[in-house]
Design a protein around this motif. Structure first.
Motif, PDB file in Angstrom:
ATOM      1  N   LEU A  44      -0.650  -7.111  -1.722  1.00 54.14           N
ATOM      2  CA  LEU A  44      -0.890  -8.527  -1.446  1.00 54.14           C
ATOM      3  C   LEU A  44       0.228  -9.117  -0.610  1.00 54.14           C
ATOM      4  O   LEU A  44      -0.021  -9.864   0.345  1.00 54.14           O
ATOM      5  CB  LEU A  44      -1.041  -9.297  -2.753  1.00 54.14           C
ATOM      6  N   ALA A  45       1.466  -8.781  -0.943  1.00 51.21           N
ATOM      7  CA  ALA A  45       2.600  -9.285  -0.173  1.00 51.21           C
ATOM      8  C   ALA A  45       2.551  -8.799   1.277  1.00 51.21           C
ATOM      9  O   ALA A  45       2.815  -9.567   2.210  1.00 51.21           O
ATOM     10  CB  ALA A  45       3.916  -8.862  -0.830  1.00 51.21           C
ATOM     11  N   LEU A  46       2.195  -7.543   1.485  1.00 54.67           N
ATOM     12  CA  LEU A  46       2.080  -7.017   2.845  1.00 54.67           C
ATOM     13  C   LEU A  46       0.968  -7.715   3.616  1.00 54.67           C
ATOM     14  O   LEU A  46       1.119  -8.043   4.793  1.00 54.67           O
ATOM     15  CB  LEU A  46       1.823  -5.507   2.810  1.00 54.67           C
ATOM     16  N   ARG A  47      -0.163  -7.943   2.957  1.00 52.59           N
ATOM     17  CA  ARG A  47      -1.286  -8.624   3.623  1.00 52.59           C
ATOM     18  C   ARG A  47      -0.915 -10.043   4.010  1.00 52.59           C
ATOM     19  O   ARG A  47      -1.221 -10.495   5.116  1.00 52.59           O
ATOM     20  CB  ARG A  47      -2.504  -8.628   2.715  1.00 52.59           C
ATOM     21  N   LEU A  48      -0.247 -10.752   3.114  1.00 51.76           N
ATOM     22  CA  LEU A  48       0.164 -12.122   3.424  1.00 51.76           C
ATOM     23  C   LEU A  48       1.198 -12.151   4.540  1.00 51.76           C
ATOM     24  O   LEU A  48       1.177 -13.050   5.390  1.00 51.76           O
ATOM     25  CB  LEU A  48       0.711 -12.802   2.164  1.00 51.76           C
TER      26      LEU A  48
END
Length: 55
Positions: free
Chosen positions: A35-39
């Motif tokens: 999720l952090a990478l996608r954001l």
């Protein structure tokens, strides 16, 4: 199709955590980092908004 280096690291990290820690921990860490990478990609403008395919 080539995957990004960050996605490959995430896959290996999740695999290692699954083997050496616990499946629950590995899933939690994998989802959180994913999720952090996608954001981060979305905020950097590297990725367009996802649109569903036409049916």
């Amino acid at each position: 199709m080539q995957a990004r280096a960050s996605d490959q690291v995430l896959l290996v990290l999740t695999l290692v955590l699954t083997v050496f820690a616990d499946l629950t921990v590995a899933i939690g860490v994998g989802v959180s980092i994913g999720l952090a990478l996608r954001l981060r990609r979305r905020n950097a403008g590297m990725e367009k908004d996802w649109t569903p395919p036409d049916r």
